[in-house]
Design an enzyme around this catalytic site. Structure first.
Site, PDB file in Angstrom:
ATOM      1  N   GLY A  21      52.238  18.047  24.799  1.00 28.22           N
ATOM      2  CA  GLY A  21      51.419  18.615  25.867  1.00 28.22           C
ATOM      3  C   GLY A  21      52.139  19.712  26.628  1.00 28.22           C
ATOM      4  N   CYS A  22      53.424  19.531  26.833  1.00 22.01           N
ATOM      5  CA  CYS A  22      54.201  20.533  27.569  1.00 22.01           C
ATOM      6  C   CYS A  22      54.323  21.823  26.758  1.00 22.01           C
ATOM      7  CB  CYS A  22      55.565  19.979  27.935  1.00 22.01           C
ATOM      8  SG  CYS A  22      55.462  18.546  29.041  1.00 22.01           S
TER       9      CYS A  22
END
Length: 131
Positions: A21-22
Site C-alpha cells: 500500500g505504501c
C-alpha cells in the site's frame, strides 16, 4: 519544525516503506507531483523507517520529492502513532495520514485512516480549491 517551511506542503505519513500500500501511495504522489507543484505545493512523505530504508524506497520508485524518517516524536504529537491489531497481535504503528500545511506551518486540513485508492486525487482536489 515549521520554521523551515518555504511553501505550502502536503505531508503524508505511511506505515512502512517498501510495502504494498505504501508503494502505491508514494507512486501516486509522484504521478501528481508536477500538478501539486503548479499549485505551489511541495510533497513530503514520512514514516518511522530508518533513513537508509527510506532512501532505498525513494530510489526504487525514482521519487522526485523528499521522504523523511520520523525518528523523533512527531507522529505522537500529531496523534497518528496508534495501537493497531493484525491477526490478533497488538502493536503500535502509524495511522496512514496526510496533512496540508501552509507556509506559516499551520495545519489547514488532515486526513486520517487513509485508504490509498483515490486518496492522492482527493488531496489534489483540495489543494486546487486552496486560495
Amino acid at each position: 519544525d515549521s520554521s523551515n517551511i518555504k511553501s505550502n506542503t502536503v505531508l503524508f505519513f505511511y506505515p512502512k516503506a517498501l510495502t504494498g500500500g505504501c508503494s502505491v501511495e508514494v507512486a501516486d504522489f509522484q504521478h501528481f507531483l508536477n500538478k501539486f507543484k503548479k499549485l505551489g505545493f511541495e510533497i513530503i512523505g514520512a514514516s518511522k523507517d530508518s533513513v537508509e530504508r527510506n532512501r532505498k524506497f525513494l530510489e526504487k520508485y525514482k521519487l522526485k520529492y523528499l521522504l523523511g524518517s520520523d525518528e523523533g516524536k512527531n507522529c505522537q504529537k500529531l496523534g497518528i502513532w496508534i495501537e493497531k491489531s493484525m491477526y490478533g497481535k497488538k502493536y503500535f504503528g502509524i495511522d496512514r495520514s496526510t496533512f496540508i500545511i501552509d507556509k506559516n506551518g499551520k495545519i489547514l486540513n488532515q486526513w486520517n485512516k487513509v485508504k490509498v485508492k483515490g486518496h492522492v486525487e482527493e488531496v489534489y482536489n483540495y489543494c486546487k480549491d486552496f486560495k
